[in-house]
Write a protein that holds these residues in place. Sequence first.
Motif, PDB file in Angstrom:
ATOM      1  N   GLN A 131      -4.369  -9.773  -9.210  1.00  0.00           N
ATOM      2  CA  GLN A 131      -4.849 -11.003  -9.113  1.00  0.00           C
ATOM      3  C   GLN A 131      -3.854 -12.122  -8.987  1.00  0.00           C
ATOM      4  O   GLN A 131      -3.979 -13.302  -9.298  1.00  0.00           O
ATOM      5  CB  GLN A 131      -5.854 -11.011 -10.199  1.00  0.00           C
ATOM      6  N   GLU A 132      -2.633 -11.987  -8.398  1.00  0.00           N
ATOM      7  CA  GLU A 132      -1.645 -12.984  -8.219  1.00  0.00           C
ATOM      8  C   GLU A 132      -1.313 -12.714  -6.461  1.00  0.00           C
ATOM      9  O   GLU A 132      -1.385 -11.784  -5.948  1.00  0.00           O
ATOM     10  CB  GLU A 132      -0.478 -12.757  -8.951  1.00  0.00           C
ATOM     11  N   TYR A 133      -1.525 -14.017  -5.992  1.00  0.00           N
ATOM     12  CA  TYR A 133      -1.446 -14.225  -4.517  1.00  0.00           C
ATOM     13  C   TYR A 133       0.162 -13.853  -4.035  1.00  0.00           C
ATOM     14  O   TYR A 133       1.048 -14.207  -4.784  1.00  0.00           O
ATOM     15  CB  TYR A 133      -1.468 -15.412  -3.914  1.00  0.00           C
ATOM     16  N   VAL A 134       0.314 -12.796  -3.112  1.00  0.00           N
ATOM     17  CA  VAL A 134       1.697 -12.544  -2.641  1.00  0.00           C
ATOM     18  C   VAL A 134       1.582 -12.624  -1.093  1.00  0.00           C
ATOM     19  O   VAL A 134       0.649 -12.176  -0.839  1.00  0.00           O
ATOM     20  CB  VAL A 134       1.631 -11.140  -2.773  1.00  0.00           C
ATOM     21  N   LEU A 135       2.597 -13.337  -0.415  1.00  0.00           N
ATOM     22  CA  LEU A 135       2.682 -13.382   1.043  1.00  0.00           C
ATOM     23  C   LEU A 135       3.043 -12.185   1.397  1.00  0.00           C
ATOM     24  O   LEU A 135       3.919 -11.436   0.825  1.00  0.00           O
ATOM     25  CB  LEU A 135       3.702 -14.513   1.223  1.00  0.00           C
ATOM     26  N   LEU A 136       2.694 -11.788   2.556  1.00  0.00           N
ATOM     27  CA  LEU A 136       3.363 -10.617   3.272  1.00  0.00           C
ATOM     28  C   LEU A 136       4.716 -11.092   3.878  1.00  0.00           C
ATOM     29  O   LEU A 136       5.076 -11.946   4.383  1.00  0.00           O
ATOM     30  CB  LEU A 136       2.480 -10.282   4.597  1.00  0.00           C
ATOM     31  N   GLY A 137       5.592 -10.317   3.157  1.00  0.00           N
ATOM     32  CA  GLY A 137       6.912 -10.677   3.252  1.00  0.00           C
ATOM     33  C   GLY A 137       7.929  -9.620   2.564  1.00  0.00           C
ATOM     34  O   GLY A 137       7.653  -8.422   2.373  1.00  0.00           O
ATOM     35  N   ASP A 138       9.053 -10.054   2.098  1.00  0.00           N
ATOM     36  CA  ASP A 138       9.896  -9.287   1.652  1.00  0.00           C
ATOM     37  C   ASP A 138       9.925  -9.205  -0.022  1.00  0.00           C
ATOM     38  O   ASP A 138      11.078  -8.759  -0.792  1.00  0.00           O
ATOM     39  CB  ASP A 138      11.525  -9.579   2.084  1.00  0.00           C
ATOM     40  N   GLN A 139       8.910  -9.977  -0.351  1.00  0.00           N
ATOM     41  CA  GLN A 139       8.687  -9.705  -1.882  1.00  0.00           C
ATOM     42  C   GLN A 139       8.602  -8.137  -2.524  1.00  0.00           C
ATOM     43  O   GLN A 139       7.778  -7.643  -1.878  1.00  0.00           O
ATOM     44  CB  GLN A 139       7.639 -10.499  -2.545  1.00  0.00           C
ATOM     45  N   LEU A 140       9.503  -7.798  -3.333  1.00  0.00           N
ATOM     46  CA  LEU A 140       9.384  -6.283  -3.814  1.00  0.00           C
ATOM     47  C   LEU A 140       8.286  -6.403  -4.895  1.00  0.00           C
ATOM     48  O   LEU A 140       8.369  -7.323  -5.789  1.00  0.00           O
ATOM     49  CB  LEU A 140      10.767  -5.848  -4.498  1.00  0.00           C
ATOM     50  N   LEU A 141       7.277  -5.263  -4.710  1.00  0.00           N
ATOM     51  CA  LEU A 141       6.449  -5.233  -5.527  1.00  0.00           C
ATOM     52  C   LEU A 141       6.736  -3.928  -6.251  1.00  0.00           C
ATOM     53  O   LEU A 141       7.215  -3.022  -5.916  1.00  0.00           O
ATOM     54  CB  LEU A 141       4.931  -4.926  -4.926  1.00  0.00           C
ATOM     55  N   VAL A 142       6.452  -3.984  -7.464  1.00  0.00           N
ATOM     56  CA  VAL A 142       6.311  -2.759  -8.393  1.00  0.00           C
ATOM     57  C   VAL A 142       4.893  -2.396  -8.999  1.00  0.00           C
ATOM     58  O   VAL A 142       4.661  -3.020  -9.652  1.00  0.00           O
ATOM     59  CB  VAL A 142       7.445  -2.896  -9.612  1.00  0.00           C
ATOM     60  N   LEU A 143       4.327  -1.461  -8.363  1.00  0.00           N
ATOM     61  CA  LEU A 143       3.237  -1.092  -8.321  1.00  0.00           C
ATOM     62  C   LEU A 143       2.932  -0.047  -9.633  1.00  0.00           C
ATOM     63  O   LEU A 143       3.858   0.873  -9.644  1.00  0.00           O
ATOM     64  CB  LEU A 143       2.550  -0.656  -7.191  1.00  0.00           C
ATOM     65  N   GLN A 144       1.799  -0.312 -10.443  1.00  0.00           N
ATOM     66  CA  GLN A 144       1.453   0.700 -11.468  1.00  0.00           C
ATOM     67  C   GLN A 144       0.193   1.355 -10.878  1.00  0.00           C
ATOM     68  O   GLN A 144      -0.511   0.783 -10.116  1.00  0.00           O
ATOM     69  CB  GLN A 144       0.894  -0.189 -12.669  1.00  0.00           C
ATOM     70  N   PRO A 145       0.032   2.549 -11.325  1.00  0.00           N
ATOM     71  CA  PRO A 145      -1.226   3.290 -11.227  1.00  0.00           C
ATOM     72  C   PRO A 145      -2.406   2.670 -11.471  1.00  0.00           C
ATOM     73  O   PRO A 145      -2.526   2.079 -12.545  1.00  0.00           O
ATOM     74  CB  PRO A 145      -1.432   4.711 -11.736  1.00  0.00           C
ATOM     75  N   GLY A 146      -3.502   2.362 -10.478  1.00  0.00           N
ATOM     76  CA  GLY A 146      -4.693   1.798 -10.854  1.00  0.00           C
ATOM     77  C   GLY A 146      -4.607   0.178 -10.641  1.00  0.00           C
ATOM     78  O   GLY A 146      -5.679  -0.412 -10.761  1.00  0.00           O
ATOM     79  N   ASP A 147      -3.341  -0.378 -10.094  1.00  0.00           N
ATOM     80  CA  ASP A 147      -3.384  -1.762  -9.568  1.00  0.00           C
ATOM     81  C   ASP A 147      -4.206  -1.997  -8.758  1.00  0.00           C
ATOM     82  O   ASP A 147      -4.709  -1.200  -7.607  1.00  0.00           O
ATOM     83  CB  ASP A 147      -1.922  -1.997  -9.173  1.00  0.00           C
TER      84      ASP A 147
END
Lengths: 155, 110
Positions: free
Chosen positions: B83-99
Amino acid sequence: MEESEDVPKDFIKLKSEKLSVDEVSQLVVSPYCGAVSLFVGTTRNNFEGKRVIHLEYEAYISMAETEIKKICRDVREKWPSVKHIAVHHRLGVVPITEASVIIAVSSPHRAESLEAVMYCINTLKASVPIWKKEIYEDEYSWKENKECFWANSEK
Amino acid sequence: RLSPGRRRRRGPAAEGSSPRDGGFMLCQVSVLYFARSAELAGLRCETLSVPREITSLQLWEEIVKVHPRLALIRDQVVFAVRQEYVLLGDQLLVLQPGDEVAIIPPISGG
């Protein structure tokens, strides 16, 4: 009641039923406030010469509520005298001339509630994940707010 | 709140791997589609298995592999990750199961 009992409240609702200006303004009325300011967004019957039959709204509901809460928090930082804030947005089909959004703000004096209402609708259009589809006679169109920074401005 | 180029976030490395290896570990995320993206994908939500560490652009590319028609709106969408906006680009996401990862076409509330 003592003013300390009239705790500032945010009333946020996304619903498919018809919105009520009476209901929303009553939510924010306070004996300590001399002003209730309102914005009502209604559906127009035309766009670029095309007849609009009705609008349809959908939302990322949980995030929309969170974003509206952030707007309320920002309002209270900018205008600390604001008492209550109500934001009601309709989802699903909205017939022409009916309200799709109603925003009401109460404050002791009018300047703050007037400014806060304008801030609320402007920021809602820029940040709350709600989408509007205009249905015409032969086609439909997903609208894009000019306030949305990731929309293409040239079409 | 919505400024482009948000700061990079690096989460803890997955157990048993260095931060640079975190990308090969997969996790299941809930992908939500709205408005035009739901029409193009033909559905409103699904679970996808994606690398835990991934840039937002790479995540988009993973989703387009599953729903190629989404490529039509690539220039007009952002994500909402947790629920936070993220642009399509090189921002590194660290995802958790169920995100929750939502595709967000241009908004039109109000």
